[in-house]
Design an enzyme around this catalytic site. Sequence first.
Site, short mmCIF file in Angstrom:
data_model
loop_
_atom_site.label_atom_id
_atom_site.label_comp_id
_atom_site.label_asym_id
_atom_site.label_seq_id
_atom_site.Cartn_x
_atom_site.Cartn_y
_atom_site.Cartn_z
N TYR A 69 1.10 -1.24 -0.44
CA TYR A 69 -0.30 0.05 0.27
C TYR A 69 0.76 1.18 0.10
O TYR A 69 0.78 2.07 -0.92
CB TYR A 69 -0.85 -0.17 1.12
CG TYR A 69 -2.31 -0.96 0.43
CD1 TYR A 69 -2.23 -2.06 1.45
CD2 TYR A 69 -3.12 -0.07 0.31
CE1 TYR A 69 -3.12 -2.66 0.96
CE2 TYR A 69 -4.43 -1.19 0.23
CZ TYR A 69 -4.44 -1.98 0.04
OH TYR A 69 -5.86 -2.95 -0.29
N GLN A 103 -15.74 3.33 -6.52
CA GLN A 103 -15.14 2.36 -5.34
C GLN A 103 -13.58 2.57 -5.14
O GLN A 103 -12.94 1.96 -4.79
CB GLN A 103 -14.70 0.90 -6.24
CG GLN A 103 -16.73 0.48 -6.71
CD GLN A 103 -16.57 -0.51 -7.46
OE1 GLN A 103 -16.49 -1.23 -7.71
NE2 GLN A 103 -16.62 0.20 -9.05
N ASN A 104 -12.94 3.74 -6.09
CA ASN A 104 -11.41 4.16 -6.38
C ASN A 104 -11.24 4.42 -4.91
O ASN A 104 -11.86 4.97 -4.13
CB ASN A 104 -11.26 4.86 -6.72
CG ASN A 104 -11.36 4.08 -8.04
OD1 ASN A 104 -11.60 3.20 -8.57
ND2 ASN A 104 -11.57 4.91 -9.64
N HIS A 121 -14.95 2.12 -0.53
CA HIS A 121 -14.39 1.54 -0.48
C HIS A 121 -12.90 2.60 0.59
O HIS A 121 -11.54 1.86 0.53
CB HIS A 121 -12.91 0.98 -0.90
CG HIS A 121 -14.10 -0.11 -2.54
ND1 HIS A 121 -13.97 -0.40 -3.18
CD2 HIS A 121 -15.84 -0.23 -1.45
CE1 HIS A 121 -15.32 -1.35 -3.76
NE2 HIS A 121 -16.07 -1.51 -2.64
N CYS A 150 -2.33 1.56 21.32
CA CYS A 150 -3.00 0.80 21.81
C CYS A 150 -2.10 -1.01 21.30
O CYS A 150 -1.81 -1.90 21.78
CB CYS A 150 -4.35 0.27 21.20
SG CYS A 150 -4.55 -0.84 19.87
N GLY A 188 -15.48 2.19 -15.60
CA GLY A 188 -14.79 2.24 -15.68
C GLY A 188 -14.58 1.13 -14.42
O GLY A 188 -13.69 1.30 -13.98
N SER A 190 -16.02 -2.43 -13.13
CA SER A 190 -16.34 -4.49 -13.88
C SER A 190 -17.96 -4.50 -13.22
O SER A 190 -17.55 -6.28 -13.95
CB SER A 190 -15.07 -5.52 -13.79
OG SER A 190 -15.09 -5.15 -12.55
N ASN A 214 -17.16 1.85 -21.31
CA ASN A 214 -16.43 0.86 -20.44
C ASN A 214 -15.75 0.98 -21.81
O ASN A 214 -16.67 0.30 -22.51
CB ASN A 214 -16.98 -0.30 -19.55
CG ASN A 214 -15.98 -0.40 -19.23
OD1 ASN A 214 -14.65 -0.98 -19.88
ND2 ASN A 214 -16.19 -1.50 -18.37
N ALA A 232 -12.93 6.13 -20.82
CA ALA A 232 -13.69 7.50 -20.29
C ALA A 232 -13.34 8.90 -21.16
O ALA A 232 -12.90 9.47 -20.15
CB ALA A 232 -13.71 7.29 -18.47
P1 OAD Z 1 -11.58 -3.40 -12.17
O1 OAD Z 1 -10.25 -3.35 -12.47
O2 OAD Z 1 -12.24 -5.23 -11.60
O3 OAD Z 1 -12.50 -3.04 -13.57
C1 OAD Z 1 -11.54 -2.08 -14.25
C2 OAD Z 1 -12.72 -1.45 -15.22
O4 OAD Z 1 -12.53 0.09 -15.74
C3 OAD Z 1 -12.62 -2.73 -16.36
O5 OAD Z 1 -14.16 -2.95 -16.58
C4 OAD Z 1 -11.72 -2.24 -17.20
O6 OAD Z 1 -12.74 -3.15 -18.54
C5 OAD Z 1 -12.32 -1.22 -17.41
N1 OAD Z 1 -11.59 0.16 -18.05
C6 OAD Z 1 -10.13 0.06 -18.08
N2 OAD Z 1 -9.53 1.37 -19.13
C7 OAD Z 1 -10.78 2.22 -18.35
C8 OAD Z 1 -10.63 3.68 -19.49
N3 OAD Z 1 -9.94 4.23 -20.02
N4 OAD Z 1 -11.82 4.22 -19.31
C9 OAD Z 1 -12.96 3.12 -18.70
N5 OAD Z 1 -13.13 1.94 -18.14
C10 OAD Z 1 -11.98 1.42 -18.18
O7 OAD Z 1 -12.20 -2.60 -11.13
P2 OAD Z 1 -12.65 -2.03 -9.93
O8 OAD Z 1 -14.03 -2.51 -10.79
O9 OAD Z 1 -13.78 -0.85 -10.22
O10 OAD Z 1 -12.39 -2.85 -4.36
O11 OAD Z 1 -12.62 -2.64 -8.80
C11 OAD Z 1 -13.88 -3.11 -7.82
C12 OAD Z 1 -13.39 -3.46 -6.77
O12 OAD Z 1 -13.03 -4.20 -6.99
C13 OAD Z 1 -12.21 -2.46 -6.34
O13 OAD Z 1 -13.18 -0.96 -5.83
C14 OAD Z 1 -11.91 -3.01 -5.22
C15 OAD Z 1 -11.64 -4.65 -5.65
O14 OAD Z 1 -11.55 -5.61 -4.73
C16 OAD Z 1 -11.27 -3.09 -2.87
O15 OAD Z 1 -10.75 -3.26 -2.18
C17 OAD Z 1 -12.46 -3.49 -2.19
#
Ligand code: OAD
Length: 246
Positions: A69, A103-104, A121, A150, A188, A190, A214, A232
Site C-alpha cells: 500500500y 470504488q476508488n 471502499h 494501543c 470504468g 467491471s 467502458n 472514460a
Molecule cells: P476492475 O479492475 O475490476 O475493472 C476496471 C474496469 O475498467 C474494467 O471493466 C476495464 O474494462 C475498465 N477500463 C479500463 N480502462 C478504462 C478506461 N480508460 N476508461 C473506462 N474504463 C476502463 O476495477 P473495479 O471495477 O474498480 O475493491 O474493481 C472494483 C473493486 O474490486 C475495487 O474497488 C476493489 C476490488 O475488489 C476493494 O478494494 C474493496
Amino acid sequence: MSILIPQELIERLAAARRVAVLTGAGISAESGIPTFRDALTGLWANYDPQELATPEGFARNPKLVWEWYAERRQRIAGVQPNPGHLALAALERRFAQFTLVTQNIDSLHQRAGSLAVVELHGNIARVKCSREETVVNEFPDSESPPRCPCGAFLRPDVVWFGEMLPAAEALARAEAAAGQCEVFLSIGTSAQVYPAAELPLRALSAGATIVEINPERTPLTRHAHFALQGAAGKVLPQLVARLASA
Ligand code: OAD
C-alpha cells in the site's frame, strides 16, 4: 477518435435534474494507475491483489501488505487527475443533484474538483488502527507497519476483500442517490464487486436511464440503455461538450 454519443442520451441528460455516477479503477487508468484486475506489474507481479488486499493477507504478512500500500500511495501521489475526472467535476456543476460514488481509493475525483464524492471502499491516504478502527493521522514510519499507541498494527483505511463496508452511511447515501436519479452512469468498473455493482441495478429498477462507459463489456452492459464502448478520458469530455451545446 470520437465515440458515437446518441442524441437521445444527450436529450435525457439535458432534461435530468438528478444524476448519479459510479466509478471504478478504469477511470484512473488514464492517469497511469493500473486497474485492479490488470495483472500486477514489476515488483508485485508475483502477488495476487486478492491475496494482499485481505484481512488474512495482512494478518499473515503485515509488513508485505503495508509496503504494497505504501508503494501504491507513492504512485498515486505522483499522478494527476485525467480528462475523465475533470469532465465529471464539470458535470457535477450542471445538475441540481449530482452524486459521485467511487470504488476508488485514490482521491483523484476530489483533486479534479468533484465535491459530492462518496468513497465506498475508503481512501489509501488514510490509516487506521487494525484493532480499534480509529483513523490515525500521525504515526512513526520507523516500523513497517507502524503500531497504534494501543499496540496493534496500523493499516490502510480501505475496504479489503471479504470485509463489510465500514461506512454504512456512505452506502446509504449511494443507495439513495441510485434510487432517486433519472440518469445513472457506470464508468470504468467491471461491475463484479458488490454492493457497488448493485447500485446501477437499483437505479434501473427505479426507472432511471442506465449509461455504461467502458471499453469492454461487463455484466451490466446488457442492462444499459446506452453502452459507450470507449475510454472514460475520451468519452466524458465529449459528453460534456455535447451537453454544453444541448
Ligand atoms: P476492475 O479492475 O475490476 O475493472 C476496471 C474496469 O475498467 C474494467 O471493466 C476495464 O474494462 C475498465 N477500463 C479500463 N480502462 C478504462 C478506461 N480508460 N476508461 C473506462 N474504463 C476502463 O476495477 P473495479 O471495477 O474498480 O475493491 O474493481 C472494483 C473493486 O474490486 C475495487 O474497488 C476493489 C476490488 O475488489 C476493494 O478494494 C474493496
